[in-house]
Design an enzyme around this catalytic site. Structure first.
Site, PDB file in Angstrom:
ATOM      1  CB  CYS A   2      -0.874   0.025   1.241  1.00 46.77           C
ATOM      2  SG  CYS A   2      -1.897  -1.434   1.395  1.00 46.77           S
ATOM      3  NE  ARG A  27       4.270   1.965  -1.321  1.00 47.98           N
ATOM      4  CZ  ARG A  27       5.417   1.430  -0.919  1.00 47.98           C
ATOM      5  NH1 ARG A  27       6.506   1.674  -1.601  1.00 47.98           N
ATOM      6  NH2 ARG A  27       5.477   0.668   0.138  1.00 47.98           N
ATOM      7  CD1 TRP A  71      -1.818  -4.736  -4.947  1.00 50.37           C
ATOM      8  CD2 TRP A  71      -1.104  -5.924  -3.196  1.00 50.37           C
ATOM      9  NE1 TRP A  71      -1.440  -5.968  -5.403  1.00 50.37           N
ATOM     10  CE2 TRP A  71      -0.998  -6.722  -4.355  1.00 50.37           C
ATOM     11  CE3 TRP A  71      -0.718  -6.474  -1.989  1.00 50.37           C
ATOM     12  CZ2 TRP A  71      -0.517  -8.013  -4.331  1.00 50.37           C
ATOM     13  CZ3 TRP A  71      -0.241  -7.774  -1.958  1.00 50.37           C
ATOM     14  CH2 TRP A  71      -0.141  -8.528  -3.130  1.00 50.37           C
ATOM     15  CG  ASN A  95       2.818  -0.118   3.316  1.00 48.71           C
ATOM     16  OD1 ASN A  95       2.341  -1.135   2.842  1.00 48.71           O
ATOM     17  ND2 ASN A  95       4.080   0.234   3.127  1.00 48.71           N
ATOM     18  N   GLY A  96       1.457  -2.283   5.518  1.00 50.82           N
ATOM     19  CA  GLY A  96       2.134  -3.347   6.243  1.00 50.82           C
ATOM     20  C   GLY A  96       1.162  -4.454   6.601  1.00 50.82           C
ATOM     21  CD  GLU A 461      12.538  -9.859 -16.628  1.00 52.37           C
ATOM     22  OE1 GLU A 461      12.477 -10.617 -15.655  1.00 52.37           O
ATOM     23  OE2 GLU A 461      12.043  -8.711 -16.617  1.00 52.37           O
ATOM     24  CE  LYS A 465       8.524  -7.762 -16.469  1.00 54.30           C
ATOM     25  NZ  LYS A 465       9.850  -7.719 -15.949  1.00 54.30           N
ATOM     26  CD  GLU A 468       5.134  -8.433 -13.630  1.00 48.63           C
ATOM     27  OE1 GLU A 468       6.059  -8.676 -14.441  1.00 48.63           O
ATOM     28  OE2 GLU A 468       5.277  -7.670 -12.677  1.00 48.63           O
ATOM     29  CG  HIS A 484      15.527 -33.710 -20.598  1.00 44.10           C
ATOM     30  ND1 HIS A 484      16.009 -34.987 -20.786  1.00 44.10           N
ATOM     31  CD2 HIS A 484      16.492 -32.872 -21.050  1.00 44.10           C
ATOM     32  CE1 HIS A 484      17.229 -34.928 -21.303  1.00 44.10           C
ATOM     33  NE2 HIS A 484      17.550 -33.652 -21.479  1.00 44.10           N
ATOM     34  CE  LYS A 582       8.138  -0.547 -10.168  1.00 44.21           C
ATOM     35  NZ  LYS A 582       8.556  -1.398 -11.293  1.00 44.21           N
TER      36      LYS A 582
HETATM   37  C1  F6R Z   1       8.394  -8.112 -12.365  1.00 41.80           C
HETATM   38  C2  F6R Z   1       8.477  -7.308 -11.175  1.00 41.80           C
HETATM   39  C3  F6R Z   1       8.761  -7.981  -9.864  1.00 41.80           C
HETATM   40  C4  F6R Z   1       9.924  -7.265  -9.152  1.00 41.80           C
HETATM   41  C5  F6R Z   1      10.146  -7.862  -7.771  1.00 41.80           C
HETATM   42  C6  F6R Z   1      11.319  -7.230  -7.055  1.00 41.80           C
HETATM   43  O1  F6R Z   1       8.132  -7.331 -13.478  1.00 41.80           O
HETATM   44  O2  F6R Z   1       8.340  -6.133 -11.225  1.00 41.80           O
HETATM   45  O3  F6R Z   1       9.053  -9.320 -10.049  1.00 41.80           O
HETATM   46  O4  F6R Z   1      11.052  -7.384  -9.956  1.00 41.80           O
HETATM   47  O5  F6R Z   1       8.995  -7.696  -6.978  1.00 41.80           O
HETATM   48  O6  F6R Z   1      11.174  -5.855  -6.871  1.00 41.80           O
HETATM   49  P1  F6R Z   1      12.407  -4.951  -6.490  1.00 41.80           P
HETATM   50  O7  F6R Z   1      13.334  -4.943  -7.640  1.00 41.80           O
HETATM   51  O8  F6R Z   1      11.827  -3.605  -6.194  1.00 41.80           O
HETATM   52  O9  F6R Z   1      13.043  -5.584  -5.283  1.00 41.80           O
END
Ligand code: F6R
Length: 587
Positions: A2, A27, A71, A95-96, A461, A465, A468, A484, A582
């Site tokens: 949050c 957030r 969130w 937040n928490g 990666e 994406k 996600e 395999h 985020k």
């Molecule tokens: C993927 C993504 C998440 C962050 C992860 C770590 O697109 O955004 O997987 O990479 O939550 O976040 P940070 O880099 O802020 O520790």
């Protein structure tokens, strides 16, 4: 998870809160709310399910206010569960996560307290109200002492209309000043453009805004000495292109972000690392999600040069047991990811040297580390990490190059780091082919991303994406693993993205492409090499050429664009993926 903000301003308090919330939305965006307090001690509250736009409306009256973007963790997204929560003379944003939520709820319920929401946060405002005997600060401090878990809170009290009391443990909180206002906020980027000066609160500290002044205190009310406000850096760069979504804008900013990283990388930033670079028995690295993928590339590079290097997702780092005589490189865009911080703290407590690689200078990770390298990628707001990944890789290449040089193994590719921004711009040349690919694959129910060696990292990666933001099941695999088991899913039209940036592995990639094609699967090949692009495939995506160890920073770009296009074609907002936030500040 949050975002919280508090503001005291003689003029425009509501507008300043609202504007900070729009910048905090990444957030959390399932509900939002603001409470202001008039000089006479009356609360005005507007809170609703939905994004910040849901609470737009006439300004609420008052010079002191608090705001929240949610969130959901405890309780579904709803108007009632939205913050601020009120009890008696108090309003609170949190937040928490309150881990002793059930015990506290049972205790307070037995004492006759009634709760309106299903949130753990509402418990805190009840604890404050019960602890209050005229001393606002003491009541907040007493309530915080009862909480197990993590929190950043901002609290208003009707008896003190010029005061906001805030506290943090395990969640970020920064104080700011500028433009006739005083602030507290979860994140620095949300204050960019409003506050000229900022000062982060440390773990366990309280921030009090009172009568136009801001101060830092310990839980017992004694002032914390030596707090210094620094000028805000890293205000959002003007966007170079017209982009409909933040994610598109941030992908378009990759070359500029890489140039920003390059310009700031100084050997001096690593001066404290000389001894561990030379002598560390093992190089260990942790991160989460995309940052974890950056650690995979980093450790792969070091291991290929004979340096003992291991990485783990930060949540699984216990078995690394990083300790004395070892170097731990912790990678995090936000610098606030709870799992990464926990792994970093544990390693440091056991005597490891901690190098942080992060985008946020005042982050908890940077504060914890023995040395820090900053991405200087500019604020990244879209939930999916894009430009921060490219910049993390650039920082880690720099670390690897310096570390290898200090062990007598200088790398020729270090000279090519300076070319990465221009090469990243050339990667945009692949975008029209990527858009055709996205159009062809938009209806897929699943897809594979394959690569060998460091291309397996790029494949992971790319798959992350797509999952996600486009909500398509996607798996990133070493291409050699295909036969395999995973090949069982490949049938007519099954999409397979195959990344091939190592010349020595072209023949092996050709074998993987043939295995897919033989089952009717549809291959899209990503490579800089003509011989790889000659492998029969349904789509060919040309990458710009750089020394092979640096290719992951470039090969990720068309995959970021692919995920974004797939999301948009499927009608999803790539900036606000469901179930994600985020900054993940809970373990
Ligand atoms: C993927 C993504 C998440 C962050 C992860 C770590 O697109 O955004 O997987 O990479 O939550 O976040 P940070 O880099 O802020 O520790």
């Amino acid at each position: 998870m949050c975002g919280i903000v508090g503001c005291f301003a003689q003029k425009g308090c509501y507008e300043k809160l609202y504007s900070a919330l729009t910048r905090l939305e990444y957030r959390g965006y399932d509900s939002a709310g603001i409470a202001t307090l008039s000089e006479g001690g009356a609360f005005s509250v507007r809170k609703k399910r939905g994004g910040v736009a849901a609470i737009a409306g006439a300004p609420l009256i008052g010079c002191a206010g608090i705001g929240h973007t949610r969130w959901a963790t405890h309780g579904v997204p709803s108007d009632v569960n939205a913050h601020p929560h009120l009890c008696g003379k108090f309003a609170l944003v949190h937040n928490g996560v309150v881990e002793n939520d059930a015990a506290l709820r049972a205790e307070l319920s037995a004492q006759g307290e009634r709760f309106l929401s299903q949130t753990d946060s509402e418990l805190i405002v009840h604890l404050i109200a019960r602890a209050y005997a005229g001393d606002f600060f003491a009541a907040v401090s007493a309530a915080c002492a009862r909480i197990e878990g993590s929190y950043a809170v901002a609290v208003l009290c009707a008896d003190h209309p010029d005061t906001i009391v805030c506290a943090r443990r395990g969640c970020p909180l920064v104080a700011g000043a500028g433009g006739g206002a005083l602030y507290v906020c979860s994140d620095i980027p949300a204050l960019c453009g409003s506050a000229a000066y900022i000062c982060p609160a440390e773990e366990g500290e309280f921030v009090v805004i009172r009568a136009g002044e801001i101060g830092f205190f310990r839980a017992d009310g004694t002032p914390v000495p030596g707090k210094v406000f620094a000028r805000v850096r890293g205000a959002a760069r003007p966007r170079a292109v017209v982009a409909k979504t933040r994610m598109e804008a941030e992908i378009a900013e990759v070359p500029a972000a890489l140039a920003g990283t390059l310009a700031s990388l100084q050997e001096a930033d690593l001066s404290a690392c000389r001894a561990p670079f030379r002598a560390a028995r093992r190089v260990l690295s942790v991160g989460c999600g995309t940052a974890y993928h950056a650690t995979l590339a980093f450790c792969g590079l070091l291991a290929s040069q004979g340096v003992p290097a291991l990485c783990r997702p930060a949540s699984e780092a216990a078995d690394l047991a990083a300790g004395e005589g070892e170097l731990l490189v912790a990678v995090s865009q936000s610098g606030e990811t709870a799992d990464t911080l926990a792994a970093a703290r544990a390693a440091r407590a056991r005597g490891a040297f901690l190098l942080a690689v992060t985008n946020v200078e005042q982050s908890s990770l940077a504060a914890l580390a023995d040395a820090a390298l900053f991405l200087r990628a500019g604020p990244e707001v879209a939930v999916a990490a894009t430009k921060s990944y490219n910049c993390q890789l650039l920082c880690l290449y720099f670390v690897a190059a310096r570390l290898l040089a200090s062990r007598g193994a200088p790398q020729v590719w270090e000279q090519s780091l300076a070319a990465l921004p221009a090469l990243a711009r050339r990667a945009f040349g692949s975008f029209s082919a990527v858009e055709q690919l996205a159009a062809a694959w938009q209806g897929a129910r699943g897809m594979y991303f394959l690569g060998r060696g460091q291309d397996a990292v790029t494949a992971r990666e790319g798959a992350l994406k797509v999952k996600e933001i486009a909500y398509i099941f996607a798996e990133g695999l070493p291409a050699g693993e295909l036969k395999h088991g995973p090949l069982a899913l490949v049938e007519k039209g099954f999409p397979v993205a195959l990344v091939c940036t190592a010349r020595a592995l072209v023949r092996k990639c050709a074998a993987a492409a043939a295995e897919v094609a033989a089952r009717g699967g549809q291959v899209a090949l990503f490579s800089q090499y003509a011989e790889a692009l000659a492998i029969p495939a349904a789509f060919h995506i040309r990458l710009p050429a750089a020394p092979e160890p640096l290719m992951p920073a470039l090969a990720a770009i068309p995959l970021q664009h692919l995920a974004c296009r797939l999301a948009l074609l499927r009608g999803h907002d790539p900036d606000r993926p469901r179930n994600l936030a985020k900054s993940v500040t809970v373990e």
